[in-house]
Design an enzyme around this catalytic site. Sequence first.
Site, mmCIF file in Angstrom:
data_model
loop_
_atom_site.group_PDB
_atom_site.id
_atom_site.type_symbol
_atom_site.label_atom_id
_atom_site.label_comp_id
_atom_site.label_asym_id
_atom_site.label_seq_id
_atom_site.Cartn_x
_atom_site.Cartn_y
_atom_site.Cartn_z
ATOM 1 N N ASP A 254 0.862 -1.177 0.000
ATOM 2 C CA ASP A 254 0.000 0.000 0.000
ATOM 3 C C ASP A 254 0.907 1.239 0.000
ATOM 4 O OD1 ASP A 254 -2.306 1.628 0.325
ATOM 5 O OD2 ASP A 254 -1.951 1.704 2.475
ATOM 6 N N THR B 252 -0.322 4.894 1.101
ATOM 7 C CA THR B 252 -0.638 5.793 2.201
ATOM 8 C C THR B 252 -0.532 5.070 3.540
ATOM 9 O OG1 THR B 252 -2.149 6.990 0.759
ATOM 10 C CG2 THR B 252 -2.353 7.376 3.124
ATOM 11 N N GLU C 205 -9.059 15.132 7.112
ATOM 12 C CA GLU C 205 -10.069 16.002 7.711
ATOM 13 C C GLU C 205 -9.452 16.895 8.783
ATOM 14 O OE1 GLU C 205 -14.320 15.127 7.688
ATOM 15 O OE2 GLU C 205 -13.190 16.188 6.162
ATOM 16 N N GLY D 181 -5.024 3.284 -3.455
ATOM 17 C CA GLY D 181 -6.283 3.922 -3.842
ATOM 18 C C GLY D 181 -6.100 5.352 -4.273
ATOM 19 N N LYS E 135 -6.929 -5.242 -5.201
ATOM 20 C CA LYS E 135 -5.634 -5.541 -4.593
ATOM 21 C C LYS E 135 -5.480 -7.045 -4.396
ATOM 22 C CE LYS E 135 -4.931 -1.186 -2.021
ATOM 23 N NZ LYS E 135 -4.595 -0.597 -0.720
#
Length: 1202
Positions: A392, A394, A496, A675, A793
């Site tokens: 991955d 991130t 966020e 992603g 994935k």
Amino acid sequence: MAFWRRKAHIEKERHVKANAREYNDKFSYADNHIKTSKYNIFTFLPINLFEQFQRVANAYFLVLLILQVIPAISSLSWFTTIVPLVLVLVITAVKDATDDYFRHKSDRQVNNRQSQVLIRGSLQNEKWMNVRVGDIIKLENNQFVAADILLLCSSEPYGLCYIETAELDGETNLKVRQALTVTSDLGDVSKLNDFDGEVICEPPNNKLDKFTGTLFWRDNKYALDNEKMLLRGCVLRNTEWCFGMVIFAGLQTKLMQNCGRTMFKRTSIDKLMNTLVLWIFGFLICMGVVLAIGNTIWESWIGRNFQVFLPWDASQDSAVFSGFLTFWSYIIILNTVVPISLYVSVEVLRLGHSYFINWDRRMYYSPMNTAAEARTTTLNEELGQVEFIFSDKTGTLTQNIMVFSKCSINGQPYGDVYDEFDQKVEITEKTACVDFSFNPLCDRRFKFYDGSLVEAIKLEDAAVHEFFRLLALCHTVMPEEKSEGHLVYQAQSPDEGALVTAARNFGFVFWARTPETITLYEMGHPVTYQLLAILDFNNVRKRMSVIVKNPQGQIKLYSKGADTIIFERLDPSSEDLVFTTSEHLSEFAGEGLRTLALAYKDLDEDYFEVWMKKLLFVSTLIENREDQLAVLYEEIEQDLKLLGATAIEDKLQEGVPETIACLNLADIKIWVLTGDKLETAMNIGYSCNMLRDDMNEVFVISGHTLLEVQQQLRSAKEHILGLSRVSSAGSVEKTDTFADDSVFEETIIAEYALVINGHSLAHALEAQLKHVLLDVACLCKTVICCRVTPMQKAQVVELVKTQKRAVTLAIGDGANDVSMIKTAHIGVGISGQEGMQAVLASDYSFAQFRYLQRLLLVHGRWSYFRMCNFLCYFFYKNFAFTLVHFWYGFFCGFSAQTVYDQWFITLFNIVYTSLPVLAMGLFDQDVNDQNSLRYPSLYKPGQQNLLFNKRQFFLCTLQGLGTSFLLFFIPYGAFSVMVKEDGSQFSDQQAFAVTIATSLVIVVSVQIGLDTHYWTAVNHLFIWGSVTVYFAILFAMQSDGIFGIFPSNFQFIGAARNCLSEKSVWLVILLTTVVCMVPGLAVSFLRVDLFPTLTDKVRHLQQCRKRQGPQEQNLRRVRRTSSRRSAYAFSHQQGYGELITSGKNMRMSSVSAAPSAGKSPHSSNWIENMLKRKNEVSCISDENMEASKGNKAIQTPDQHTV
């Protein structure tokens, strides 16, 4: 039959009535008692034995034991098999019993927790196991939730409560739940006792993030969703009390429904051992047949002449039947070629290797107090054979700590720093940051360097104010005032939190939230907005919006999301601004930043009222509610006006480029599955040195149709292989010159990279294209798949795993990585910012990506090396031990007479030779850890499976066969001509047996000493201690004292003493040892001298020089400027928005009227300088290369001198 009917019944819909146990009992719902244990005191023995004898090895030895109690065929006492078999069964049973004891203990602890249950009008303390579906229970702060309950009311305003879901998903940030308005005032026990609502909902399932149901009460119905539920395993936080109604209990709760069995993973060595055991068994049958035929012939030709002296048994009426019985006798005698102790030893080694990983301080991450953890003990040697890593991005390659870096507002970019000549200045730790002292509520940890944005704020630029107003309003962050003026934000995702913190520092402080309002401090003045609706984020929408009414009565919609999504919904008047903002987004993406587009819309009040009525109606639907909501959201999110874009920096983890470069030198292929959008993923690839400007070609597959993807893949493959003809089906028509692509994977010198989008990957994974995709990807040095779903994935991993038959490793840190972690041969979880889901599903876990280098190149390589050496030696010594009986058969009339004493046969594998081989398997090192990292090419033999394979097994077998031949025939020949010191002959068989047994123990001990590369005190103790123990037991068992106690079991009194007191016997033992050792020594010496491997060369260097750290090689850091438009990979999760949309969301905070002025921000600069990050990789040092010039310099295709 009743059992079958019970299994066939499927619950389609659940009906639960509050405070009505009799009504609910008729549905036979599960109670709240849980049982994860497997046994009880009565069932343990039969069930555990049944499970153990399902293993082929145990069943095999049980059959042998049965054969041994048959007098007609047994030439060995039953204890030679039952002792090791019972030892193995007991050890395994103790382990299983211990594991089950802890499960029982955990079950008791959970089932006996106390809960307050409303029974007959009063709250009574009940154990969790006695809670039933339909009961109303009371929870207090910091208590675990006993079952899956519908929240009815709480101590907080509007029926709010806060929960921590760490046991469900590993996330420690607080989440909010909201009771229905109609039940939120049922805080009194008398009111709750009168509550008789009925819930009709979905049946039990394992979906943690979804619940659909309806509450029927007082002739009304109310929609229920996941935001009204408290699931078992959650903990109530920051809430004094709450009441809830039990919907699912015990094994039907969502937590228990998710406790499925993890897929059992086996290593390639395990699979090879199963094959080899079958081969050995076949070899055993062949030897038994040969010896049985020999017995038949011997009895027919010679044995008949001795019937007077050696009469046949009454049951033995022919030579053929004698051969049949002899076959089974030799099966018993020769069974030790597959010793049962092998399986126990392998498990002990794996357990030890796992502890070495857990204890490695160099894989301990002190900032998080997190050590590496081997969560399984069965895959350690597989770590030394990895060929493909799927990572991955991130949180795995990056830190997942987001920093607001740049933005574009109304076509004006902010974030860069310029000097007096209007030249862009590189931001370093010495660069002065913006002074936020004008804002007493600022977060002092926030750093920004472009002062022009603060000036725009102070000049009251309308677009800039609206930009930060949007960031302060459009989110699902929860504020918490720890102390007066000290705000802490609880954010669902780091993105966020970074955006809301940025708005806070630029004067738009998100201060408080109630279910119906949001309060901001805008430039020091409190402003309260009425919250009308939240249009929640999900993976399909890729955006979220809020609808608010400001104090002037204007209704506005604020939206943020992926720029490709937002731009499609903009008003035509924003066309010019879109062009400018797109250029800025491309620049941001070129620097590897995560981007987001912001837009707003003024709403007409009449139109909004009509739309709101539709929303209220759709939100009560049970079927297709989400689809209907999506249509409504799409309707209102049109004709937006663009405000600008944000750019957030997701920093690389420490040591990522160095680790990737080192793993590449080990010939490990790293594929990034993320992603994130294409541009961001590519630029992280450049940052990590996976992509470089000097690569021959970077193929970008971005087709939207099957034909486009097919053509792009064909073109890429044609370009790489230089082929002229490509078939229409997408497969290459190979010429004779390029007959096998696998050859080109080794011979292609040019470097290529493949980057493929998620929508293109969906087509490429279809049956007709997946082989072409795999061919192209394997011909490329780097593969990056972006915008991929968790399922994609897993599909990519499965494709490589099945088609390439290579060992795969998947590494990630989030819930979206769990599927690929479970699919790969080895799953590694990183305990990072996205919770612990990946860790909980993984086989190994640690805190930083850079530790993967040590896990594979040190622990993995050592584990593989040790296991291979262990197996080679184990098979060698057992063939040498067992096949002596085969040679002896030709001299004892094939009578199944054993050479050794039966006690020696019993103790050889479990006492005399068990500890030395365990010490070698646990502690041996061919080279130390520094050199393992310094020379990554040492890892390649594991990938090629060179250290233990069928060829190596055959060589071990041949060596054991030769050793057994010498062990028998040298003493046999010597004893035929040798006499004692007094002139008498060596005529007794037991003296011959003691000589062979002593020679065997010394030979295998010397052999393991020669095979040991790394000596420790434990090795010395176990090797020489085992030889000492052999002599001690030998003399003890053949002593006068033991004969006096057990005359029938120890009959060879004084045999060892008489035999080993003769000098000639010791000369025979010495001769046997030397002759057995010399061939192996000669072969090893010639191999190392004439055909040295890289390991031999490195070991020679290691022995010649002092240990020293590797010199570092600087790899050029490439800055990438991309012209592609950016799109944001949103890490936000669905859920909070719907809760707020209902109009009753967060608890009220007491807001002080005027925040006290704080101190000026601290001026230290903590933003790391990404543009000058040094990319370093451990490589062969100058000094080592110079030292090696005179001693056969180490040269590998992947390594070069700095």
